[in-house]
Design an enzyme around this catalytic site. Structure first.
Site, PDB file in Angstrom:
ATOM      1  N   ASP A 230      -4.303  -0.831  -9.390  1.00  0.00           N
ATOM      2  CA  ASP A 230      -4.056  -1.350  -8.047  1.00  0.00           C
ATOM      3  C   ASP A 230      -5.074  -2.425  -7.670  1.00  0.00           C
ATOM      4  OD1 ASP A 230      -2.829  -1.536  -5.568  1.00  0.00           O
ATOM      5  OD2 ASP A 230      -2.870   0.617  -5.187  1.00  0.00           O
TER       6      ASP A 230
ATOM      7  N   ASP B  56       5.319  -1.757  -1.407  1.00  0.00           N
ATOM      8  CA  ASP B  56       4.985  -0.503  -0.735  1.00  0.00           C
ATOM      9  C   ASP B  56       6.109  -0.077   0.199  1.00  0.00           C
ATOM     10  OD1 ASP B  56       2.648   0.103  -1.947  1.00  0.00           O
ATOM     11  OD2 ASP B  56       1.334  -0.453  -0.285  1.00  0.00           O
TER      12      ASP B  56
END
Ligand code: GLA
Length: 788
Positions: A473, A543
């Site tokens: 990430d 997301d």
């Protein structure tokens, strides 16, 4: 003398010419042309000068560079459009003048030092190197054209070499310049923000300058480096279009300039804004690689060119063609609030449902109970996970699940042992307090000591046991760009050096851990690009896991990237980002057109949802090759607005899965036509609706119209019934020939419209959807299209 360079792919030609002035011209890029004895018909006729023209020499009074299609333009010689190269010499001058010198063509292609580049051996790719020289300044510039003939893709990159006796400051060095002679174009870009990435935006091109760029330090969720130029009437299945993408993960720019004289220029490369590179005597600088394609038959073909190219030459390693496992990720289920017991309960349920990989997301390390601390401290939080990761993995494995883990290596929290030990490792500008993003700072990857540390720290994490997947990430943009490791005159190199540093780390870790399946992520899709895909074969798309929003996000992404690189998860309803409610079936149907995962608390599922998910997972596994690697097509919906059809079709056209998705339901417009392009025209097909379930809760008091027994809508019995009773969506079973299905479609049974219900009525409602399997059953069936 003719200096024509004629490059061909299966369906396109790219032709270079040298102007009488010695400048390299782009003569043509488009539909394939035969080689000609005389390229005169393609050439611009420079027979009179134009007003306010500046001509480079008196020998060629009618040639002004400003109105030519050129291959690589500089400043200072009368081309006033956006340049591909901008240099500052030691004497402060900025004029460059590159002339054609020579060219050579060979099978195969070179790599690019320090940067990822597309693969390809001698059988796949042929390279033409065109050498340009600025003789007065002792500079050479090599333009590389790598021709992937079978893919209708040509990649480009440039190498500047400073053979002079003085350093040169490079302010701009683009990967490619594409000048087209005019026409009516749309500049199509894929823009967004957090949780709404890569929405398609079409802009009619008028005279002026358009910039699609990122300055965030990564390729960004704002403007993806993938762009298109489409002709006025271009559609999914017809019309001319060009695509450009960049194998790069940092600040990029796609600059489009259209002039009143009707020329259009597209530049792509490292963003000149904030960039400056000091090129010493004898040194070279090579740009990232640009990937270009052209289609004369619409956007699906253009996407197809890009998809095949990404699958075969960008994604690499053990996982390149391997089917990806169905995963459960604990993030939307637990966020930071978990312990070993909770994780194992989740994993157990996942295993029961047929899921194959358990991913432990953020929160397992340091003392990270929220996002204020511990990034940088990659040691397990024993309070949450007694026995550590090493102890957890065998337990997960014994359930029959692979184990994967989340890391965010490029970051550090102020509240971390790493920051306390090495405050100078995080990016900051001298004399200024650095800005925060999600309470964290970015590590300075331009520093060799930081890179060496990170490689070992991550190697340690990945060696804690049988780790088979890693989610990498990157949750904040870079600010306060500056590095103590660079001299003042090299601070303009910061952003590019960050990316080079990142690539060095990724290359080493991927080399050491070839079997790990890596998924890159940056707050969802903030770094969704071809550079990352050279190291990590898949990317977390967004997301935003809301199914309806995902139609736009995955749909937008699909123009440039295949579904085999897009992470797509089923999450809870109402959705965590949009609060929109959608059925478990629609959430699956959208995620099935990507790399399927589940990201919700499986321990809270009703028996209804459990049964539905179990069937989804087994459906997905049964059709996984097709869903992950089949030819992805966006199907223009011929009837009804707010409908989306996607299809994945096998290469030979004998098998497909189509998805029909609806926005808001409209009475009286419930007729749907299902078109599935790309099927074998002469074959007959069986088209069947995937068995799907409807939760009777959705009917409220109307429940009694569809159920065999009478109950009170919204009463206790209704609730109990809804979680157990699997009400089946109407059976849909059709037969049709391939050409009919591909070129027109089949009229489906009607949607429920308030006028009655029976077995032949399809219940869709808002955000309803269904998958259809399309299977060849033999020769001609009945109706065929008659093609004149
Ligand atoms: C980012 C990612 C999410 C999740 C969180 C964890 O937002 O995109 O998927 O991993 O970080 O903090």
């Amino acid at each position: 003398m003719s200096n024509i360079i004629h490059l061909d792919t299966e369906r396109t030609s790219y032709i270079l010419d040298v102007l009488p002035t010695g400048h390299l011209a782009g003569l043509y890029y488009g539909r394939r042309l035969r080689a000609m004895d005389d390229y005169g018909p393609l050439r611009q006729k420079n027979v009179v000068p134009y007003g306010t023209m500046v001509n480079v020499s008196q020998e060629h009074k009618n040639i002004g560079l400003d109105d030519q299609c050129l291959e690589y333009s500089g400043l200072g010689k009368g081309d006033y459009r956006e340049p591909a190269i901008e240099l500052v010499f030691a004497d402060g001058s900025r004029t460059t003048d590159f002339h054609y010198d020579s060219s050579r063509t060979y099978s195969g292609r070179p790599g690019i030092e320090g940067l990822p580049s597309a693969l390809g051996g001698e059988a796949d790719v042929q390279t033409t190197e065109v050498m340009l020289r600025d003789a007065e300044r002792g500079l050479s510039l090599v333009l590389n054209y790598c021709v992937y003939a079978k893919y209708d893709v040509i990649t480009r990159f440039a190498t500047l070499r400073n053979d002079s006796a003085e350093p040169v400051r490079v302010g701009r060095l683009m990967s490619a310049q594409l000048d087209l002679p005019g026409g009516s174009w749309n500049f199509v870009t894929f823009d967004g923000c957090w949780a709404y990435e890569r929405e398609r935006n079409d802009r009619p091109v008028r005279p002026g300058i358009y910039v699609n760029d990122s300055k965030t330090g990564n390729s960004s969720n704002r403007h993806n480096p993938f762009v298109m130029l489409t002709s006025e009437n271009c559609a999914e299945d017809s019309g001319e279009c060009y695509a450009s993408n960049l194998v790069y993960s940092g600040n990029h720019a796609e600059i489009l300039e259209a002039t009143y004289q009707g020329k259009v220029r597209l530049l792509t490369g490292i963003n000149p804004s904030g960039f400056e590179w000091l090129l010493e005597e004898g040194q070279t600088f090579t740009t990232p690689e640009a990937v270009l394609s052209y289609s004369a038959t619409g956007l699906n073909q253009l996407s197809r060119n890009m998809h095949r190219f990404v699958q075969d030459f960008i994604v690499r390693g053990e996982w390149q063609r391997k089917e990806r496992p169905v995963l459960i990720n604990n993030w939307e289920a637990t966020e930071f609030d978990f312990d070993k017991r909770k994780l194992l309960a989740l994993a157990k349920e996942a295993a029961n449902l047929g899921i194959e990989l358990f991913v432990l997301d953020d929160g397992w390390f340091g003392k990270r109970d929220d996002d204020t601390s511990s990034l940088g401290d990659w040691t397990v939080n024993e309070k949450k996970l007694p026995g550590g990761i090493a102890g957890l993995i065998p337990k997960i494995n014994s359930l029959g699940l692979k184990f994967g883990i989340w890391v965010e290596p490029e970051m550090v929290n102020e509240d971390s042992d790493l920051y306390r030990a090495h405050p100078d490792w995080s990016i900051a500008t001298p004399g200024r307090a650095p800005a925060y993003g999600r309470n964290q700072f970015v590590l300075d990857l331009t520093r060799p000591d930081v890179r060496a540390y990170l490689i070992e720290a991550m190697a340690g994490v990945f060696s804690q046991g049988n780790i088979e997947y890693v989610k990498w990430d990157m949750n904040r943009n870079i600010s306060d760009a500056w590095s103590g490791a660079l001299s003042p005159e090299r601070q303009g190199e910061f952003h590019h050096r960050y990316v080079l540093g990142l690539y060095e780390i990724l290359a080493e870790l991927v080399r050491r851990f070839p079997a790990i399946l890596f998924e890159s992520c940056a707050s969802g899709g903030n770094r969704f690009d071809l550079g990352m895909l050279c190291y990590m074969p898949q990317t977390w798309t967004s997301d935003d896991t809301d199914a309806y929003a995902r139609l736009s996000i995955q749909g937008g992404t699909s123009y440039g990237y295949p579904q085999s690189v897009m992470g797509a998860h089923v999450s809870a309803s109402p959705n965590m980002q949009t609060l929109r409610a959608s059925t478990i079936e629609t959430r699956f149907n959208v995620a099935a057109f990507g790399l399927l995962g589940y990201e919700l608390d499986l321990t809270m599922l009703s028996p209804f949802d459990k049964k539905a998910i179990k069937e989804q997972v087994s459906f997905y596994k049964a059709h996984r090759t097709l869903l992950q690697f089949g030819r992805f097509l966006r199907v223009p919906a011929r009837l009804g607005a707010d409908k989306t059809i996607w299809a994945v079709v096998s290469e030979d056209g004998t098998e497909a899965i189509a998805g029909l998705f609806q926005g808001s339901a409209k009475v009286g417009r419930g007729q749907d036509l299902l078109t599935v392009p790309g099927l074998e025209p002469g074959a007959a097909f069986a088209v069947r609706g995937r068995p799907q379930y409807i939760n009777v809760k959705a009917f409220g008091n109307l429940v009694n119209r569809v159920l065999p027994v009478k109950i009170r809508g919204d009463g206790v019995l209704h609730t109990v019934l809804s979680s157990h009773y699997m009400f089946r969506m109407a059976t849909e079973d059709y037969r049709a020939n391939g050409d009919l299905l591909s070129d027109y479609g089949i009229m489906l049974i009607p949607q429920f419209s308030g006028t009655g219900y029976n077995d032949s009525v399809r219940i869709f409602s808002d955000y309803g959807s269904r998958l259809y399997t399309v299977e060849k059953i033999g020769g001609d069936h009945m109706i065929s299209m008659v093609t004149p």
